[in-house]
Design an enzyme around this catalytic site. Structure first.
Site, mmCIF file in Angstrom:
data_model
loop_
_atom_site.group_PDB
_atom_site.id
_atom_site.type_symbol
_atom_site.label_atom_id
_atom_site.label_comp_id
_atom_site.label_asym_id
_atom_site.label_seq_id
_atom_site.Cartn_x
_atom_site.Cartn_y
_atom_site.Cartn_z
ATOM 1 N N ARG A 181 0.899 -1.185 -0.177
ATOM 2 C CA ARG A 181 -0.106 -0.176 0.043
ATOM 3 C C ARG A 181 0.876 1.357 -0.086
ATOM 4 O O ARG A 181 0.867 1.874 0.900
ATOM 5 C CB ARG A 181 -0.916 0.004 1.102
ATOM 6 C CG ARG A 181 -2.310 -0.042 0.673
ATOM 7 C CD ARG A 181 -3.294 -0.365 1.796
ATOM 8 N NE ARG A 181 -4.757 -0.110 1.119
ATOM 9 C CZ ARG A 181 -5.674 -0.263 1.661
ATOM 10 N NH1 ARG A 181 -5.708 -0.792 2.700
ATOM 11 N NH2 ARG A 181 -7.002 -0.071 1.210
ATOM 12 N N CYS A 182 1.596 1.471 -1.053
ATOM 13 C CA CYS A 182 2.765 2.214 -0.907
ATOM 14 C C CYS A 182 2.904 3.361 -2.261
ATOM 15 O O CYS A 182 3.469 4.237 -1.974
ATOM 16 C CB CYS A 182 4.071 1.640 -0.915
ATOM 17 S SG CYS A 182 3.978 0.365 -2.160
HETATM 18 N N1 MCN Z 1 -12.608 4.764 -6.328
HETATM 19 C C1 MCN Z 1 -13.893 5.452 -6.497
HETATM 20 N N2 MCN Z 1 -13.472 6.785 -6.385
HETATM 21 C C2 MCN Z 1 -12.373 7.360 -6.479
HETATM 22 C C3 MCN Z 1 -11.282 6.522 -6.434
HETATM 23 C C4 MCN Z 1 -11.344 5.140 -6.456
HETATM 24 O O1 MCN Z 1 -14.873 5.055 -6.491
HETATM 25 N N3 MCN Z 1 -12.395 8.777 -6.548
HETATM 26 C C5 MCN Z 1 -12.741 3.295 -6.113
HETATM 27 C C6 MCN Z 1 -12.426 2.595 -7.488
HETATM 28 O O2 MCN Z 1 -13.341 2.437 -8.485
HETATM 29 C C7 MCN Z 1 -11.786 1.146 -6.899
HETATM 30 C C8 MCN Z 1 -11.355 1.453 -5.546
HETATM 31 O O3 MCN Z 1 -11.977 2.765 -4.984
HETATM 32 O O4 MCN Z 1 -12.986 0.238 -6.743
HETATM 33 C C9 MCN Z 1 -9.710 1.724 -5.390
HETATM 34 O O5 MCN Z 1 -9.446 2.365 -6.358
HETATM 35 P P1 MCN Z 1 -8.041 3.151 -6.833
HETATM 36 O O6 MCN Z 1 -7.709 4.027 -5.633
HETATM 37 O O7 MCN Z 1 -7.943 3.549 -8.138
HETATM 38 O O8 MCN Z 1 -6.934 1.680 -6.338
HETATM 39 P P2 MCN Z 1 -6.687 0.578 -7.152
HETATM 40 O O9 MCN Z 1 -8.033 -0.003 -7.673
HETATM 41 O O10 MCN Z 1 -5.771 0.609 -8.318
HETATM 42 O O11 MCN Z 1 -6.235 -0.489 -5.831
HETATM 43 C C10 MCN Z 1 -4.920 -0.621 -5.736
HETATM 44 C C11 MCN Z 1 -4.694 -0.381 -4.365
HETATM 45 C C12 MCN Z 1 -3.498 -0.730 -3.795
HETATM 46 S S1 MCN Z 1 -2.285 -0.370 -4.605
HETATM 47 C C13 MCN Z 1 -3.371 -1.482 -2.664
HETATM 48 S S2 MCN Z 1 -1.804 -1.837 -2.180
HETATM 49 C C14 MCN Z 1 -4.641 -1.999 -1.890
HETATM 50 C C15 MCN Z 1 -5.915 -1.086 -2.160
HETATM 51 O O12 MCN Z 1 -5.811 -0.663 -3.560
HETATM 52 N N4 MCN Z 1 -4.864 -3.355 -1.969
HETATM 53 C C16 MCN Z 1 -6.221 -3.781 -1.712
HETATM 54 N N5 MCN Z 1 -6.669 -1.580 -1.446
HETATM 55 C C17 MCN Z 1 -6.922 -2.759 -1.231
HETATM 56 N N6 MCN Z 1 -8.218 -3.098 -1.097
HETATM 57 C C18 MCN Z 1 -8.569 -4.465 -0.975
HETATM 58 N N7 MCN Z 1 -9.914 -4.751 -0.661
HETATM 59 N N8 MCN Z 1 -7.736 -5.388 -1.299
HETATM 60 C C19 MCN Z 1 -6.582 -5.085 -1.529
HETATM 61 O O13 MCN Z 1 -5.504 -6.036 -2.164
HETATM 62 CU CU1 CUN Z 2 2.566 -0.463 -3.249
HETATM 63 S S1 CUN Z 2 1.295 -1.802 -2.730
HETATM 64 MO MO1 CUN Z 2 -0.274 -1.351 -3.994
HETATM 65 O O1 CUN Z 2 0.522 -0.649 -5.022
HETATM 66 O O2 CUN Z 2 -0.215 -3.075 -4.802
#
Ligand code: MCN
Ligand code: CUN
Length: 795
Positions: free
Chosen positions: A369-370
């Site tokens: 988460r970084c």
């Molecule tokens: N979202 C939204 N509105 C926004 C931003 C995001 O509704 N303005 C929603 C997105 O549509 C998505 C969720 O929130 O459903 C997360 O979106 P986003 O911030 O784009 O992150 P990613 O989908 O790329 O997820 C990756 C991120 C990372 S890097 C880690 S580490 C982590 C995290 O997500 N790992 C998770 N949260 C996690 N949550 C769960 N349940 N499991 C993991 O492994």
């Molecule tokens: Cu750096 S942990 Mo998340 O980016 O999968």
């Protein structure tokens, strides 16, 4: 007819329930370990008990004799196929199975493929390995000492344990600014090693079919297309004959980004045996050998003017990468995006130096988460800011307020070269202070102090560079970072959407459909989302660094717009007017001069297959690749109040307020879930979680008795605020990433609160985790408590 009610169709802003939970809560998820293929065999890995040792011999003869054993793989056998070593995502190499030496406890030495996992495990124990122990190195200080053994003597020209020296910023300008400072505030910190520890461990099922020459691998990866490319290059298999499938993933959190030896061994075993081979890692294997995060030391300095203005920042970091440099990160930046530190403060100049070292530990600094080490950046930043305000005798909130980048300064160029896109930092802080009752709390704190009680308040802010690309600056192993979406609208107006991202619990199946609903007016429930199968998904870089919404999510909006553009032509044809006379409102095109005459998006879809104008290509399908112009920069303020018990060092959270500005929220409920999860991980890191190593390099934290996951019992309550919304100016729907924010910004809030509570002791720092005995030691002995908690070999 009028436009549809967006919330009713599950569009942008709807707190739609997660569609994936339908199968998860019924126990109908399909995880890698749920997959059973005919004739499948099972693989187990033999791991090194020692942290550093030369391998004298490996005798597998007893293992081969155990009934049910089909194959025993060693490094020597891997070497005959040029597979004993593999490239890492940071241009290093990593042993698949050890040949010359073992370099960390838990390193993969051999593996056995057998009828079932129990036979395989027993056979691993029947492998006789003779080791000649070497002195173990467990931290950068030892690694850099004169005469330290060279851990990576396998690498030509590697005559020390230094991996890299890297710098960014303006050294001379920073020097000048420090010379003019009224005060210099210094802080040394260690961000301890931690582990993402998803509930599901890593695993893979490789299925090589000799008849079709096709290799299918079901596996726990956050980036299936990258794995496909890696397998093609490492195993020299043709890319179109490789299919990587990530089924349901039981949490990734960064742990499932790297390529692990187990994946490679299961693939080779399946090719050799021509049957499916399943490898499912056990919890201890996962906790001691797969991608650890952090383990980084900071020497930080801020040059300050008496009125509170920060004139310059200087940081030196020493990063403990373990035996192999396996970080997944943009190749330009050796230390990930750590230099995004201080992006929310208007500081004229800064300089960062970074040194990476090898140690006899599993790869560290990898991901949790970084967004590429931003978690460390923000922790260092907010601890340094608190110390600086304290050194100046200034109020914590006021010090931040006067140094924030103001709303009219965007886009803002940071001293380390980033361009932040937008934000309302001051407003977020005010919302947080009001919610926590700042002035009131300070009064209560003073009253409590008079009675010998220790109350503290900690502020942390964070801004995170989310959404790598753009492809000009960001690549992994030369592969440019962008992402993709493919949308197929069927004739009845139902649709399937595929992206190059891969959900692991974040809820993409729910939220991507909401973007389509917003753009096309198709009800979200009419859009099924599929990710993770390289045979069907468009090429993408996967899900990590909270890049999915900024990049793949943007691609979803863009492909929907392409579909809408074609639907507009179909509408004009159906309405018998020219395209210029057609207007759009959610779910429907109509004639500008006669708004009652209109056609729905579903009618357009039907026409695409049954009644298209002459010369138009049939069908309503398209693909979009999105290369973002910039990163999105969410911002957050986290404020924690605590009470520390001076007798025991135990601290309790009284209140925690989180103000997150992640731009437009697609699904507010899912965003809140992401924030709560992140805050809980932040609390765990600050309060209880650490993976450390004894002097022999034994990993302490190999199980859930030593590595603690917070349960509902320990987890404090959170008050979440969503009233500050600064849309990203360059994202098609104004959304910014959010998945990691709370885990990134949270830890410093907890630590700052405890430090605030004990400020009168003169103690400047207690390194995480703030275990009661460490806090108690700081209070009673009135000194800093630094470094990883001491561990004796017999603990
Ligand atoms: N979202 C939204 N509105 C926004 C931003 C995001 O509704 N303005 C929603 C997105 O549509 C998505 C969720 O929130 O459903 C997360 O979106 P986003 O911030 O784009 O992150 P990613 O989908 O790329 O997820 C990756 C991120 C990372 S890097 C880690 S580490 C982590 C995290 O997500 N790992 C998770 N949260 C996690 N949550 C769960 N349940 N499991 C993991 O492994
Ligand atoms: Cu750096 S942990 Mo998340 O980016 O999968």
């Amino acid at each position: 007819m009028t436009a549809l009610d967006e919330i009713k169709i599950g569009g942008l802003g709807a707190s739609r329930k997660r569609v994936e939970d339908n199968r998860f809560i019924r126990g109908k998820g399909n995880y890698t370990d749920d997959i059973v293929l005919p004739g499948m065999l099972h693989m187990e890995i033999l791991r090194s008990p020692l942290a550093h040792a030369r391998i004298v011999s490996i005798d597998t003869s007893r293992a081969w004799q155990i009934p049910g054993v089909h194959l025993v793989l060693t490094g020597e056998m891997m070497a005959t196929r040029n597979l004993a070593w593999m490239p890492t995502l940071s241009y290093d190499t990593q042993a698949v199975l050890a040949t010359d030496k073992v370099r960390f406890q838990g390193q993969e030495v051999a593996c056995v493929i057998a009828d079932d996992p129990y036979i395989a495990k027993d056979a691993c124990e029947a492998i006789d390995v003779e080791y000649e122990p070497l002195p173990p190195i467990v931290n950068p200080e030892q690694a850099l000492a004169d005469g330290a053994p060279v851990i990576r003597d396998d690498k030509q020209g590697q005559d020390s344990n230094v991996i890299y020296n890297w710098e960014v910023g303006d050294a001379a300008g920073t020097e000048r600014a420090f010379a003019q400072a009224d005060k210099i505030s210094r802080l040394r910190l260690h961000y301890p090693r931690s582990h993402p520890s998803p509930i599901e461990c890593c695993g893979s099922i490789a299925d090589f079919n000799r008849a079709t020459s096709k290799l299918t691998v079901y596996m726990t990866t956050q980036a299936p297309h990258i794995i496909r490319a890696a397998v093609a290059l490492v195993a020299e298999l043709p890319e179109h004959m490789i299919r990587i499938v990530s089924p349901d993933i039981g949490g990734g959190f960064g742990n499932k980004v790297p390529v692990y030896p187990g994946y490679v061994c299961s693939i080779l075993a399946s090719i050799l045996l021509e049957v499916p081979v399943k490898w499912i890692e056990d919890k201890t294997g996962n906790l001691i050998s797969t991608g650890f995060a952090r383990d980084i030391y900071l020497d930080g300095e801020l040059a300050l003017r008496d009125d509170g203005k920060i004139l310059a920042v200087r940081m030196h970091v020493d990063s403990d990468h373990g035996a192999f440099f396996s970080d997944a990160q943009p190749s330009k930046f050796k230390i990930g995006l750590l230099h995004s530190a201080f992006a929310c403060y208007d500081i004229p100049v800064g300089h960062v130096t970074a040194r990476g070292t090898y140690t006899n530990k599993a790869p560290g600094g990898v991901a949790y988460r970084c967004s590429f080490r931003v978690t460390e950046a923000m922790f260092f930043q907010e601890r340094m800011v608190q110390a600086a305000a304290h050194d100046l005798g200034m109020d914590q909130a006021e010090f931040r307020r006067i140094n924030f980048v103001s709303d009219d300064q965007f886009p803002f160029r940071t001293p380390f070269g980033f361009l932040t896109d937008s934000g309302q930092y001051g407003k977020c802080l005010e919302v947080g202070l009001k919610a926590v009752g700042y002035e009131d709390f300070r009064r209560q704190q003073a009253e409590a102090k008079a009675k010998g009680r220790l109350l503290g308040l900690g502020i942390s802010t964070m801004t995170e560079p989310l959404g790598a690309g753009n492809s000009r600056e960001y690549d992994i192993l030369g592969i440019k970072m962008f992402d993709s979406a493919e949308l197929k609208v069927h004739m009845t107006g139902k649709a399937i959407l595929r992206t190059g991202a891969k959900t692991q619990g974040q809820g993409h199946e729910t939220t991507w459909a909401q973007i389509v609903a917003h753009e096309l007016g198709l009800p979200a429930e009419d859009v099924v989302v599929e990710e993770g199968d390289t045979d069907t998904a468009p090429f993408g870089m996967g899900t990590y660094a909270s890049r999915s919404t900024p990049v793949a999510g943007a691609a979803v909006a863009m492909v929907s717009r392409k579909i809408r553009a074609k639907a507009r032509k179909l509408a004009a044809h159906l309405l018998e007017v020219s395209e210029e006379d057609v207007e759009w409102e959610l779910g429907r095109f109509y004639v500008r001069s006669a708004p009652d005459r209109g056609v729905t998006i579903q009618e357009c879809a039907m026409a695409a297959y049954s009644n298209m104008p002459d010369g138009m290509e049939p069908g309503l399908e398209n693909t979009a690749y999105y290369d973002p112009p910039n990163l999105t920069w969410p911002f957050a303020v986290y404020i924690v109040t605590v009470e520390v018990d001076p007798e025991t060092g135990v601290w309790d959270v009284l209140n925690m307020v989180a103000v997150d500005d992640c731009g437009v929220r697609i699904n507010p409920m899912i965003v809140e879930g992401q924030i709560m999860g992140g805050l809980t991980e932040a609390y765990a890191m600050a309060n209880m979680q650490f993976i450390t190593f004894d002097a022999e390099g034994n990993c302490v934290g190999s199980n859930y008795m030593d590595y603690l996951l917070p349960t509902a019992w320990e987890t404090p309550g959170y008050e979440l605020h969503s009233e500050v919304v600064t849309p990203s100016p360059h994202h098609p729907i104004g959304a910014k990433g959010v998945g990691e924010c709370a885990a990134v910004g949270g830890p410093a809030a907890f630590v700052n609160a405890v430090m605030d509570a004990i400020a009168d002791t003169g103690v400047r720092n207690i390194d995480m985790p703030l275990l009661p005995d460490r806090v108690w030691e700081a209070i009673t002995k009135r000194h800093d408590v630094s470094g990883a908690p001491p561990v004796r070999s017999d603990d």
